[in-house]
Design a protein around this motif. Sequence first.
Motif, short mmCIF file in Angstrom:
data_model
loop_
_atom_site.label_atom_id
_atom_site.label_comp_id
_atom_site.label_asym_id
_atom_site.label_seq_id
_atom_site.Cartn_x
_atom_site.Cartn_y
_atom_site.Cartn_z
N LEU A 157 -32.59 -84.84 81.38
CA LEU A 157 -33.26 -83.69 80.42
C LEU A 157 -33.12 -84.42 79.16
N ALA A 158 -31.98 -85.16 78.75
CA ALA A 158 -32.14 -85.86 77.61
C ALA A 158 -33.27 -86.97 77.37
N ALA A 159 -33.40 -87.43 78.39
CA ALA A 159 -34.82 -88.48 78.64
C ALA A 159 -36.17 -87.78 78.25
N LYS A 160 -36.04 -86.60 78.72
CA LYS A 160 -37.36 -85.60 78.73
C LYS A 160 -37.63 -85.32 77.22
N LEU A 161 -36.43 -84.72 76.92
CA LEU A 161 -36.65 -84.34 75.33
C LEU A 161 -36.83 -85.51 74.20
N HIS A 162 -36.25 -86.58 74.66
CA HIS A 162 -36.62 -87.99 73.84
C HIS A 162 -38.24 -88.13 73.97
N ARG A 163 -38.79 -88.12 75.19
CA ARG A 163 -40.05 -88.38 75.37
C ARG A 163 -41.11 -87.29 74.79
N GLN A 164 -40.39 -86.22 74.52
CA GLN A 164 -41.20 -85.18 73.79
C GLN A 164 -41.34 -85.32 72.46
N ARG A 165 -40.46 -86.09 71.97
CA ARG A 165 -40.21 -86.13 70.39
C ARG A 165 -41.21 -87.43 69.86
N MET A 166 -41.46 -88.24 70.95
CA MET A 166 -42.18 -89.34 70.57
C MET A 166 -43.60 -88.98 70.32
N PRO A 167 -44.44 -89.78 69.33
CA PRO A 167 -45.80 -89.31 68.94
C PRO A 167 -46.72 -89.38 70.09
N HIS A 168 -47.61 -88.64 70.07
CA HIS A 168 -48.83 -88.60 71.33
C HIS A 168 -49.09 -89.84 71.81
N GLY A 169 -49.07 -90.21 72.95
CA GLY A 169 -49.47 -91.43 73.30
C GLY A 169 -48.51 -92.71 73.32
N ALA A 170 -47.45 -92.43 72.53
CA ALA A 170 -46.44 -93.48 72.59
C ALA A 170 -45.68 -93.48 73.82
#
Length: 127
Positions: A23-36
Motif C-alpha cells: 500500500l505504501a508503494a501504491k500511495l507513492h506511485r499515486q503521488r507521482m506526476p501523471h506518466g512518471a
Amino acid sequence: MPGPEVSASFLQEPDKARQAIQLAAKLHRQRMPHGASAAPPAQQDGMHRGGQGATQLSHRLQAMEQLVMKGALTREEAAALKVPVLAAVEDPTRRLAEAKDLQDRGLLSLDEYASLKASLVHQIRQG
C-alpha cells in the motif's frame, strides 16, 4: 537491524506487513506526476542511499514501537499510522517522539500534548 518487537510483529502478521508495504508503494506511485515512473519507496531509497532503503523502513517501524512503549501512541494508533509512516518521504515519527519528550519533561501539559499529538497524527494520515 530490526529489534525483537519489530521482528516479532513481522513474524506474527507477515501478510499485514506485506500489505502495508504494498500500500505504501501504491500511495507513492499515486503521488507521482501523471506518466512518471518510479520504484516503490523502499527500492527508491535503496537506489539513492546506497541500499539503505530497507534499513530506513525498519528504523521507522522500530520508532513506532518505541512510541508505543513510551505511551506516545496506542497499539491501535500505531497500526493505523504504519502505512502513512512507511510511505512518507521524511520520518514523521520524530515529531511525535519530540512532543512526547516535551510532555515527559513537563514542558507541555497533558492537554497541550494531546492537542499536539492529535494534530501530528492528522498530518501523518494526510500524508
